[in-house]
Design an enzyme around this catalytic site. Structure first.
Site, mmCIF file in Angstrom:
data_model
loop_
_atom_site.group_PDB
_atom_site.id
_atom_site.type_symbol
_atom_site.label_atom_id
_atom_site.label_comp_id
_atom_site.label_asym_id
_atom_site.label_seq_id
_atom_site.Cartn_x
_atom_site.Cartn_y
_atom_site.Cartn_z
ATOM 1 N N ASN A 1 0.671 -1.232 0.033
ATOM 2 C CA ASN A 1 0.013 -0.044 0.040
ATOM 3 C C ASN A 1 0.743 1.237 0.002
ATOM 4 O O ASN A 1 0.293 2.383 -0.391
ATOM 5 C CB ASN A 1 -1.048 -0.063 0.990
ATOM 6 C CG ASN A 1 -1.313 1.269 1.748
ATOM 7 O OD1 ASN A 1 -2.272 1.796 0.835
ATOM 8 N ND2 ASN A 1 -0.935 1.954 2.641
ATOM 9 N N TYR B 1 3.647 9.713 -10.777
ATOM 10 C CA TYR B 1 2.641 9.196 -9.983
ATOM 11 C C TYR B 1 1.877 8.199 -10.836
ATOM 12 O O TYR B 1 1.743 6.889 -10.626
ATOM 13 C CB TYR B 1 1.886 10.050 -9.254
ATOM 14 C CG TYR B 1 0.732 9.278 -8.190
ATOM 15 C CD1 TYR B 1 1.147 9.138 -6.868
ATOM 16 C CD2 TYR B 1 -0.500 9.069 -8.778
ATOM 17 C CE1 TYR B 1 0.401 8.531 -6.214
ATOM 18 C CE2 TYR B 1 -1.527 8.681 -7.812
ATOM 19 C CZ TYR B 1 -1.167 8.341 -6.400
ATOM 20 O OH TYR B 1 -2.164 7.835 -5.716
HETATM 21 C C1 BGC Z 1 -4.099 10.284 -5.623
HETATM 22 C C2 BGC Z 1 -4.830 11.609 -4.737
HETATM 23 C C3 BGC Z 1 -6.012 11.962 -5.830
HETATM 24 C C4 BGC Z 1 -7.014 10.611 -5.974
HETATM 25 C C5 BGC Z 1 -8.040 11.137 -7.260
HETATM 26 C C6 BGC Z 1 -5.066 9.358 -5.843
HETATM 27 O O1 BGC Z 1 -4.431 8.208 -6.135
HETATM 28 O O2 BGC Z 1 -3.351 10.128 -4.471
HETATM 29 O O3 BGC Z 1 -4.015 12.763 -4.581
HETATM 30 O O4 BGC Z 1 -6.683 12.852 -5.198
HETATM 31 O O5 BGC Z 1 -5.957 9.694 -6.793
HETATM 32 O O6 BGC Z 1 -7.386 11.960 -8.389
#
Ligand code: BGC
Length: 271
Positions: free
Chosen positions: A96, A169
């Site tokens: 996680n 990310y």
């Molecule tokens: C992110 C968040 C975001 C969400 C929807 C997540 O994976 O960590 O920062 O608000 O996705 O966009």
């Protein structure tokens, strides 16, 4: 040992990485309530991890705080051996741990790119590999669940939704999706069920800016057909289901827990 509806994880031993805050902390607490003994991995917030261990203990559960940087091979190996020294076996891994280091691509440093890939993707690989090795050694033992073992990869809606300004990310989460499926294909013959969870906007520290003020929350809700920001427990309950016999035939699937964020709500009055 009760494996009834109330304690579907009774007798099982689970590691939750990134378990000292946010979604991980909720998964740890809900797993413990479901009867699992839980290893709560943390990177830097030892006090928070110990507090969760204490809270679980106060409710009659069993837990252990485990410091490790999931991006470091040696620390991951050491964490798993501390866990098995204490609990003797591993049944469930919830991979996680995750971070965001956001920047427009033109401004993103190699360090920002690398650290997010290291923690979010390589960290899951290192933990899953260690778990898979243990599962192999445990083959043939008596167990409390239909599957021999389970891995849950915490992903994100950004495994499928592109996200400008978050290249590192989104790339890591896209990678998690294919890593999860490949692992599922590889480990299913040994009785290991691997699945993923893709949370949407869940109210935790990682996205505080997106929900902290009423204006920000209103804007965020435009992306969520179901009309509320998610809570960590929404994800934790899905994780218990994916780890339990109730989902025994679910293999290699991503479960979206996102209030409909992946339904492209901008198309409701457009397109
Ligand atoms: C992110 C968040 C975001 C969400 C929807 C997540 O994976 O960590 O920062 O608000 O996705 O966009």
């Amino acid at each position: 040992m009760s494996k009834d509806g109330l304690r579907p994880l009774a007798g099982q031993k689970a590691i939750v990485t990134g378990g000292s805050s946010g979604i991980g902390a909720a998964v740890a607490a809900v797993f413990a309530a479901a009867g699992a003994a839980v290893g709560i991995n943390y990177h830097s917030n030892g006090a928070a991890a110990e507090q969760i261990v204490e809270d679980i203990g106060a409710k009659g559960g069993e837990a252990l705080a485990l410091k490790a940087d999931v991006a470091r091979e040696d620390q991951v190996a050491d964490m798993f051996s501390r866990f098995t020294d204490r609990f003797g076996q591993l049944d469930i891994l919830v991979a996680n741990s995750g971070i965001q280091l956001d920047a427009p691509t033109v401004a993103m440093t190699l360090d920002q790119w690398q650290r997010v890939l290291d923690v979010n993707l390589t960290g899951q690989f290192l933990c899953a590999r260690e778990a898979a090795r243990l599962f192999k050694m445990q083959e043939g033992r008596d167990r409390d669940s239909r599957a021999a073992s389970k891995i849950i990869c915490m992903s994100s809606v950004h495994e499928v939704i592109p996200w400008a300004g978050h290249l590192n990310y989104a790339a890591a989460k896209g990678g998690i999706m294919m890593m999860m499926k490949t692992l599922a294909q590889e480990l299913a013959p040994n009785g290991t069920r691997v699945n993923g969870i893709a949370p949407g906007a869940i109210r935790t520290a990682i996205n505080r800016d997106a929900w902290e003020t009423p204006e920000a929350e209103k804007k965020l809700l435009e992306l969520i057909p179901y009309g509320r920001v998610g809570e960590p427990e929404d994800v934790a309950r899905a994780a218990v289901w994916l780890a339990s016999d109730a989902s025994d035939y679910v293999v290699g699937t991503t479960l979206y827990v996102d209030g409909g964020m992946t339904l492209y709500p901008a198309f409701r009055e457009n397109g």
